[in-house]
Design an enzyme around this catalytic site. Structure first.
Site, PDB file in Angstrom:
ATOM      1  N   ALA A  21       0.815  -1.217   0.000  1.00 60.45           N
ATOM      2  CA  ALA A  21       0.000   0.000   0.000  1.00 60.45           C
ATOM      3  C   ALA A  21       0.849   1.269   0.000  1.00 60.45           C
ATOM      4  O   ALA A  21       0.598   2.206  -0.778  1.00 60.45           O
ATOM      5  CB  ALA A  21      -0.925  -0.010   1.221  1.00 60.45           C
ATOM      6  N   ASP A  38       2.581 -11.440  -6.759  1.00 67.48           N
ATOM      7  CA  ASP A  38       2.283 -11.136  -5.359  1.00 67.48           C
ATOM      8  C   ASP A  38       3.088 -12.031  -4.416  1.00 67.48           C
ATOM      9  O   ASP A  38       3.493 -11.602  -3.333  1.00 67.48           O
ATOM     10  CB  ASP A  38       0.775 -11.283  -5.103  1.00 67.48           C
ATOM     11  CG  ASP A  38       0.297 -10.444  -3.924  1.00 67.48           C
ATOM     12  OD1 ASP A  38       1.136  -9.798  -3.264  1.00 67.48           O
ATOM     13  OD2 ASP A  38      -0.911 -10.446  -3.658  1.00 67.48           O
ATOM     14  N   ARG A  41       5.489  -9.653   7.621  1.00 70.18           N
ATOM     15  CA  ARG A  41       5.252 -10.468   8.817  1.00 70.18           C
ATOM     16  C   ARG A  41       5.176 -11.951   8.508  1.00 70.18           C
ATOM     17  O   ARG A  41       5.587 -12.778   9.319  1.00 70.18           O
ATOM     18  CB  ARG A  41       3.921 -10.052   9.441  1.00 70.18           C
ATOM     19  CG  ARG A  41       3.952  -8.652   9.977  1.00 70.18           C
ATOM     20  CD  ARG A  41       2.540  -8.185  10.259  1.00 70.18           C
ATOM     21  NE  ARG A  41       2.554  -6.856  10.829  1.00 70.18           N
ATOM     22  CZ  ARG A  41       1.479  -6.260  11.311  1.00 70.18           C
ATOM     23  NH1 ARG A  41       0.305  -6.872  11.263  1.00 70.18           N
ATOM     24  NH2 ARG A  41       1.560  -5.057  11.816  1.00 70.18           N
ATOM     25  N   LYS A  88      -0.965 -16.649  -0.970  1.00 69.91           N
ATOM     26  CA  LYS A  88       0.414 -16.139  -1.044  1.00 69.91           C
ATOM     27  C   LYS A  88       0.955 -15.853   0.361  1.00 69.91           C
ATOM     28  O   LYS A  88       2.146 -16.021   0.613  1.00 69.91           O
ATOM     29  CB  LYS A  88       0.485 -14.894  -1.939  1.00 69.91           C
ATOM     30  CG  LYS A  88      -0.394 -13.761  -1.439  1.00 69.91           C
ATOM     31  CD  LYS A  88       0.381 -12.542  -1.115  1.00 69.91           C
ATOM     32  CE  LYS A  88      -0.378 -11.592  -0.233  1.00 69.91           C
ATOM     33  NZ  LYS A  88      -1.710 -11.164  -0.626  1.00 69.91           N
ATOM     34  N   GLU A 124      -1.178 -12.786   8.707  1.00 71.05           N
ATOM     35  CA  GLU A 124      -2.249 -13.345   7.878  1.00 71.05           C
ATOM     36  C   GLU A 124      -1.943 -14.769   7.406  1.00 71.05           C
ATOM     37  O   GLU A 124      -2.848 -15.573   7.219  1.00 71.05           O
ATOM     38  CB  GLU A 124      -2.474 -12.460   6.649  1.00 71.05           C
ATOM     39  CG  GLU A 124      -3.078 -11.107   6.959  1.00 71.05           C
ATOM     40  CD  GLU A 124      -3.007 -10.183   5.750  1.00 71.05           C
ATOM     41  OE1 GLU A 124      -1.884  -9.875   5.302  1.00 71.05           O
ATOM     42  OE2 GLU A 124      -4.065  -9.791   5.253  1.00 71.05           O
TER      43      GLU A 124
END
Lengths: 354, 354
Positions: free
Chosen positions: A148, A257, A266, A199, A295
């Site tokens: 981002a 990606d 992370r 991913k 995630e």
């Protein structure tokens, strides 16, 4: 010029303000109750606290109670909500939707559907639409390598918009594309979404190869590249089993990606500490204590559960996914990382099947 | 047990000693006149000077004048010669070849054929075979992400052996594969070789994105990932135009080898200093002054010339390869790197075509 409402003022939703303002659109950025400080800062002319960098002045920030104003006469909506809250927040948006609207989404991951099955997020959004809008609202899912903050800085970025309705994807593409934010459009929603979700899981594995260096005293770049190749192959198997294609897997949402996610972040860090020698339980406890959410950790479990569902439906064989199964064993059963990776690599294949 | 002769005692040829000895083969390592010090060191029981690490004691080193002994009764040959010397050295090996022999090759890159055309190295080897051996010798080309020193250290490694004769690839696979040196076999010689040659070229581009960070003051990971994706797509276009498939491009030789080559190394470094602001002329002069050869530099030129050949033969359009054309303009015409990359990314597509 369009009116575009971004739902969720986190890092990624807010970053899309930049190409939208570049293209001269009216941009409303609505924050949930978790975004109160962000919206307050933006209303006070401060930097976005997640980006620590200013957003274009033309953006209009709206706080949680101002949803009606944020949605008034809007032409397009972009969902920028965390995966666990996506359905709940989308329910609040639904009353403002009109036939013909395009809903973009940058949210990535898995969720449980109301019937308890593990599903990708497009299913969650579709489930929330009232019957009279089901055929007249088009969803566009955004994938591809896109940190981002780099969109805010205007580093050249290329992403992929996928929709069952190619015209909708192209309309959103035309709305956002700039010389430094390039958008490809395709119809492979499933491929884009499985890559977006998985991913993060596979990046944990790439991080392990980085950790092996410290553990063994020498580089494991060959190992990392092999894991990278097999991760792409497994995303392809999952996409096809779910009814998707290989278009997105071998394009920006998959290969691209995974590359950016494996470079830093992370997910990679979690893998790295496990590769260095912590058990997964220790590593996860440590990151929880530090308030860090990763995630890739739930993605490994969701991905594994989904693969088991697909096996039950005779759409794939779990043994075609030795890397995912190995990551599950390491992360959820404390299998030893080095030994598990060494053995699973003997079962993996990068062989491309059409 | 087989007798295997490795031709060329450089880093990669010598590394293959390790899996061969693990599997109990008799291994002869023959050095060219450029390898005199290496062979002398090995004969004296010292570490291999390129690896700075010991090779298994069972390897039999042979110096330049001992080629007849190194080739005596041998079953298989592996060429580990630099691309520019491959044809010349192979001519010296040819008199010792017998029908049915398998010739492996780890050499990668392009060369000019006798008719002046740019060709991949398999054509150079085939050109040197006498007519009576043309149908009875099988070549096997080795691709995939494989830093030589990591094979010596026994980091888990996965590679791909490609041959027009799948049985020959499988025979070499059975000879070398160990629990930490995994070998896949396929018939996509052209795909494997175009990736082996072009990954160095495209890695220069990946390095540029790293250099942009220093130049602009912020990360360009999105840019790097986009370049990575488009590099894979262009290797696919080249492979198919040459008559190869996508099997290797989307497997270990393409996706995998580009990943490891973009992580570190001279190709990346050349791109990085150009990305930071040096012109290509300055960067190349600097590396020449330091005695550093960068395979990606000639590979960009050879690849571009080959693409032009293919366009003349109506097998592709040069405009399908904006990244390669941009790299050529930057490296050989001193086009400005940042501006050129920003513009070429608007023309690239990761779109997967079957």
């Amino acid at each position: 010029m369009s009116k575009v409402t971004i739902i969720g003022a986190g890092a990624m939703g807010s970053a899309l303000v930049v190409p939208l303002i570049t293209n001269g659109h009216e941009v409303r950025l609505w924050g949930t109750e978790l975004d109160n400080k962000i919206i307050r800062d933006l209303k006070n002319g401060k930097d976005h606290p997640k980006h620590k960098y200013p957003l274009p002045k033309a953006v209009k920030p709206f706080s949680e109670e101002e949803l009606p104003a944020a949605m008034e006469d809007t032409d397009m909506v972009i969902m920028g909500i965390t995966s666990d809250a996506l359905g709940m927040i989308f329910e609040r948006v639904v009353p403002y939707l009109k036939p013909g609207m395009i809903i973009g989404s940058v949210t990535k991951g898995f969720e449980y559907a109301t019937d308890g099955r593990v599903v990708l997020l497009p299913d969650i959004l579709k489930e929330k639409l009232p019957a009279e809008l089901k055929d007249s609202i088009s969803f566009v899912f955004i994938g591809g390598p896109c940190k981002a903050i780099e969109v805010v800085w205007e580093s050249p970025t290329s992403v992929c918009y996928s929709s069952a309705n190619l015209e909708a994807a192209k309309k959103l593409q035309a709305t956002l594309m700039t010389p430094v934010y390039r958008v490809e459009a395709n119809t492979d929603v499933i491929g884009t979404e499985i890559c977006a979700a998985m991913k993060n899981a596979y990046a944990v594995g790439l991080g392990m190869a980085e950790g092996f260096k410290k553990r063994k005293g020498f580089l494991h770049n060959n190992t990392k590249s092999a894991l990278f190749t097999f991760a792409v192959a497994e995303m392809g198997i999952l996409s096809r089993a779910l009814g998707g294609s290989l278009v997105s897997v071998y394009g920006l949402p998959g290969v691209g990606d995974l590359e950016v996610t494996g470079e830093a972040g992370r997910n990679r860090t979690l893998g790295e500490v496990i590769g260095e020698g912590l058990t997964a339980s220790q590593a996860v406890a440590k990151m929880k204590a530090e308030g860090i959410t990763v995630e890739g950790y739930p993605a490994i479990r969701f991905g594994y559960l989904m693969a088991k569902q697909l096996e039950q439906e005779q759409k794939l064989f779990l043994k075609e996914l030795p890397l995912l199964a190995g990551l599950y064993a390491i992360l959820y059963e404390d299998a030893p990382a080095y030994e598990t990776v060494t053995i699973l690599l003997q079962q993996c294949t990068g062989a491309y099947k059409q």
